[in-house]
Motif scaffolding. Structure first.
Motif, PDB file in Angstrom:
ATOM      1  N   ALA A 174     -21.119  -5.787  -6.171  1.00 28.23           N
ATOM      2  CA  ALA A 174     -20.092  -6.231  -5.232  1.00 28.23           C
ATOM      3  C   ALA A 174     -19.572  -7.615  -5.591  1.00 28.23           C
ATOM      4  N   LEU A 175     -18.423  -7.943  -5.010  1.00 27.50           N
ATOM      5  CA  LEU A 175     -17.832  -9.275  -5.143  1.00 27.50           C
ATOM      6  C   LEU A 175     -18.205 -10.076  -3.902  1.00 27.50           C
ATOM      7  N   ALA A 176     -19.071 -11.051  -4.085  1.00 32.27           N
ATOM      8  CA  ALA A 176     -19.517 -11.901  -2.984  1.00 32.27           C
ATOM      9  C   ALA A 176     -19.023 -13.329  -3.225  1.00 32.27           C
ATOM     10  N   VAL A 177     -18.400 -13.922  -2.232  1.00 31.67           N
ATOM     11  CA  VAL A 177     -17.838 -15.272  -2.358  1.00 31.67           C
ATOM     12  C   VAL A 177     -18.135 -16.087  -1.102  1.00 31.67           C
ATOM     13  N   LYS A 178     -18.091 -17.411  -1.245  1.00 36.42           N
ATOM     14  CA  LYS A 178     -18.283 -18.276  -0.086  1.00 36.42           C
ATOM     15  C   LYS A 178     -16.962 -18.965   0.239  1.00 36.42           C
ATOM     16  N   GLY A 179     -16.704 -19.073   1.526  1.00 33.07           N
ATOM     17  CA  GLY A 179     -15.491 -19.753   1.959  1.00 33.07           C
ATOM     18  C   GLY A 179     -14.222 -18.947   1.784  1.00 33.07           C
ATOM     19  N   VAL A 180     -14.350 -17.655   1.540  1.00 37.37           N
ATOM     20  CA  VAL A 180     -13.181 -16.798   1.345  1.00 37.37           C
ATOM     21  C   VAL A 180     -13.352 -15.534   2.193  1.00 37.37           C
ATOM     22  N   ASP A 181     -12.405 -15.293   3.082  1.00 41.96           N
ATOM     23  CA  ASP A 181     -12.473 -14.126   3.952  1.00 41.96           C
ATOM     24  C   ASP A 181     -11.487 -13.029   3.554  1.00 41.96           C
ATOM     25  N   LYS A 207     -10.372 -20.120  -7.350  1.00 42.22           N
ATOM     26  CA  LYS A 207     -11.832 -20.080  -7.223  1.00 42.22           C
ATOM     27  C   LYS A 207     -12.498 -19.736  -8.561  1.00 42.22           C
ATOM     28  N   LYS A 208     -13.742 -20.173  -8.697  1.00 39.95           N
ATOM     29  CA  LYS A 208     -14.552 -19.862  -9.880  1.00 39.95           C
ATOM     30  C   LYS A 208     -15.420 -18.645  -9.561  1.00 39.95           C
ATOM     31  N   ILE A 209     -15.091 -17.541 -10.198  1.00 40.54           N
ATOM     32  CA  ILE A 209     -15.815 -16.297  -9.965  1.00 40.54           C
ATOM     33  C   ILE A 209     -16.499 -15.868 -11.260  1.00 40.54           C
ATOM     34  N   ALA A 210     -17.795 -15.663 -11.196  1.00 42.20           N
ATOM     35  CA  ALA A 210     -18.567 -15.295 -12.389  1.00 42.20           C
ATOM     36  C   ALA A 210     -18.865 -13.797 -12.429  1.00 42.20           C
ATOM     37  N   THR A 211     -18.936 -13.262 -13.625  1.00 42.08           N
ATOM     38  CA  THR A 211     -19.325 -11.868 -13.841  1.00 42.08           C
ATOM     39  C   THR A 211     -19.667 -11.701 -15.317  1.00 42.08           C
ATOM     40  N   PRO A 243     -28.931 -13.795 -14.622  1.00 42.76           N
ATOM     41  CA  PRO A 243     -29.780 -14.968 -14.383  1.00 42.76           C
ATOM     42  C   PRO A 243     -28.972 -16.266 -14.360  1.00 42.76           C
ATOM     43  N   GLU A 244     -27.943 -16.335 -15.193  1.00 45.64           N
ATOM     44  CA  GLU A 244     -27.078 -17.523 -15.225  1.00 45.64           C
ATOM     45  C   GLU A 244     -26.244 -17.616 -13.953  1.00 45.64           C
ATOM     46  N   ILE A 245     -25.844 -16.480 -13.426  1.00 45.29           N
ATOM     47  CA  ILE A 245     -25.090 -16.458 -12.169  1.00 45.29           C
ATOM     48  C   ILE A 245     -25.967 -16.972 -11.033  1.00 45.29           C
ATOM     49  N   ALA A 246     -27.206 -16.505 -11.000  1.00 44.40           N
ATOM     50  CA  ALA A 246     -28.133 -16.957  -9.952  1.00 44.40           C
ATOM     51  C   ALA A 246     -28.323 -18.469  -9.997  1.00 44.40           C
ATOM     52  N   ARG A 306     -26.809 -24.031  -7.915  1.00 47.56           N
ATOM     53  CA  ARG A 306     -26.299 -25.384  -8.187  1.00 47.56           C
ATOM     54  C   ARG A 306     -24.970 -25.635  -7.500  1.00 47.56           C
ATOM     55  N   GLY A 307     -24.320 -24.604  -7.025  1.00 49.04           N
ATOM     56  CA  GLY A 307     -23.011 -24.757  -6.413  1.00 49.04           C
ATOM     57  C   GLY A 307     -21.887 -24.856  -7.426  1.00 49.04           C
ATOM     58  N   ASP A 308     -22.123 -24.344  -8.648  1.00 48.33           N
ATOM     59  CA  ASP A 308     -21.123 -24.438  -9.717  1.00 48.33           C
ATOM     60  C   ASP A 308     -20.053 -23.353  -9.630  1.00 48.33           C
ATOM     61  N   ILE A 309     -20.320 -22.299  -8.879  1.00 47.51           N
ATOM     62  CA  ILE A 309     -19.349 -21.209  -8.762  1.00 47.51           C
ATOM     63  C   ILE A 309     -19.095 -20.910  -7.281  1.00 47.51           C
ATOM     64  N   ASP A 310     -17.959 -20.268  -7.033  1.00 44.45           N
ATOM     65  CA  ASP A 310     -17.595 -19.914  -5.654  1.00 44.45           C
ATOM     66  C   ASP A 310     -17.996 -18.489  -5.305  1.00 44.45           C
ATOM     67  N   GLY A 311     -18.309 -17.719  -6.301  1.00 48.72           N
ATOM     68  CA  GLY A 311     -18.686 -16.344  -6.045  1.00 48.72           C
ATOM     69  C   GLY A 311     -18.950 -15.597  -7.335  1.00 48.72           C
ATOM     70  N   ALA A 312     -19.290 -14.310  -7.198  1.00 51.48           N
ATOM     71  CA  ALA A 312     -19.580 -13.505  -8.385  1.00 51.48           C
ATOM     72  C   ALA A 312     -19.436 -12.029  -8.064  1.00 51.48           C
ATOM     73  N   TYR A 313     -19.040 -11.275  -9.074  1.00 48.26           N
ATOM     74  CA  TYR A 313     -19.128  -9.830  -8.993  1.00 48.26           C
ATOM     75  C   TYR A 313     -20.316  -9.470  -9.869  1.00 48.26           C
ATOM     76  N   VAL A 314     -21.400  -9.018  -9.246  1.00 49.95           N
ATOM     77  CA  VAL A 314     -22.655  -8.816  -9.966  1.00 49.95           C
ATOM     78  C   VAL A 314     -23.456  -7.738  -9.247  1.00 49.95           C
ATOM     79  N   TRP A 315     -24.600  -7.403  -9.802  1.00 50.53           N
ATOM     80  CA  TRP A 315     -25.444  -6.346  -9.242  1.00 50.53           C
ATOM     81  C   TRP A 315     -26.753  -6.915  -8.719  1.00 50.53           C
ATOM     82  N   ASP A 316     -27.477  -6.056  -7.996  1.00 47.38           N
ATOM     83  CA  ASP A 316     -28.789  -6.435  -7.480  1.00 47.38           C
ATOM     84  C   ASP A 316     -29.790  -6.550  -8.631  1.00 47.38           C
TER      85      ASP A 316
END
Length: 336
Positions: free
Chosen positions: A115-122, A130-134, A166-169, A174-184
């Motif tokens: 899923a795509l999970a982000v903070k501060g974005v509805d 925004k900085k989104i990692a995947t 692991p880099e996304i986590a 660290r607060g370097d990204i605003d969100g990510a599309y990643v898996w469990d």
């Protein structure tokens, strides 16, 4: 030294007995199989943990852990692994480059597990800037691009970063990204303090279904068909065990403990994470909806999208040579 006729007959009888009892396993004992796996919560982690694959194949197995499908494909291409776990996007990219492999098992149809999970974005329009990692060329990357296309959002309007789970986590902490599309299980970590804008179940409805799969090098499959069949059979049995009594795979179960130990997921989270996929049975694997045809269509569409996004140089006229129901059909024969 002379060998008499009685000795020869005795030796021949012994060989015949070995073959009748399952000679392929006897010879497989001299084979080493290099298997690339990823720490994703799914039923086949249980036979991986308890040695069932080794028992069924009679081979020595080197389990090599990877964090993304692109790295698995690179290892398969180099010949350093024989069987690998990949998502549909890197699978499509590899097939488009005509690497010699076959898809032998659809691990799971991805739903809430990515899923795509982000903070501060509805809302989707809030993604601009925004900085989104995947992980690039992964199923998550494909789903992210598909979602942006569905929302009519230019990918260039945000910063898409290529990071492994692991880099996304770490970047999230660290607060370097605003969100990510990643898996469990990394997704579960992020969701504790983020909003989910879309998951892969949503993306599938928008025309971009994704799945995970096991693939094998054609060279290895040709040389060791009995091992490939046994591998598929054990995987199918694990799925059947889970599907027959899902509730028994609870947080306190032996299965959940084995999966958690291998993947790094919390035992309490395992039951919910398993429900983030749909795990097809061996019979479903062989059907026209999956390895019997539907998977070819899905890979074809994924490849067309990757070409549109400039991720591959060209598409093939036919992806059928990279998808086969042969091994699940052989496994079903063993089951009968």
């Amino acid at each position: 030294m002379s060998i008499n006729r009685r000795t020869l007959l005795s030796a021949a009888s012994s060989i015949a007995l070995v073959l009748a009892a399952g000679g392929s396993s006897a010879f497989a004992a001299d084979v080493t199989v290099n298997i690339a796996w990823q720490p994703i919560v799914e039923p086949s982690r249980v036979p991986q943990a308890d040695g069932s694959y080794e028992k069924a194949t009679g081979a020595k197995i080197n389990w090599r852990k990877f964090d993304g499908g692109a790295d698995v494909i690179a290892a398969l291409a180099s010949g350093s692994v024989d069987i690998g776990y990949v998502g549909s996007s890197p699978l499509a990219a590899a097939a488009s480059r005509e690497l010699p492999f076959e898809t032998i098992f659809v691990v799971g149809l991805i739903d809430e597990a990515e899923a795509l999970a982000v903070k501060g974005v509805d809302k989707p329009e809030g993604l601009a800037g925004k900085k989104i990692a995947t992980p690039f060329v992964s199923t998550a990357h494909y789903s992210l691009l598909t979602a942006l296309k569905h929302w009519n959002i230019d990918p260039k309007s945000l910063q898409i970063l290529n990071l492994r789970p692991p880099e996304i986590a770490a970047a999230w902490e660290r607060g370097d990204i605003d969100g990510a599309y990643v898996w469990d299980p990394v997704l579960s970590q992020i969701k504790k303090s983020a909003n989910v804008l879309a998951d892969s179940g949503d993306v599938a409805k928008w025309g971009g279904p994704t799945f995970d799969a096991w693939i094998v090098s054609k060279k290895f499959a040709t040389e060791h068909p009995e091992i490939v069949t046994s591998f598929v059979k054990v995987t199918g049995d694990a799925y059947a065990s889970y599907r027959s009594n899902t509730d028994s795979w609870n947080a306190g179960s032996e299965q959940a403990a084995k999966i958690a130990k291998l993947t790094g997921a919390k035992t309490d989270d395992v039951p919910a994470l398993l429900k983030g996929y749909y795990f097809p049975s061996l019979e479903e694997q062989a059907s026209k909806d999956l390895l019997g045809g539907g998977t070819v269509d899905a890979v074809t569409k994924t490849s067309a999208f990757l070409l549109e996004q400039g991720k591959i140089p060209a598409v093939l006229s036919d992806y059928a040579p990279y998808i086969t129901a042969k091994w699940v059909n052989e496994a079903l024969k063993v089951s009968q």
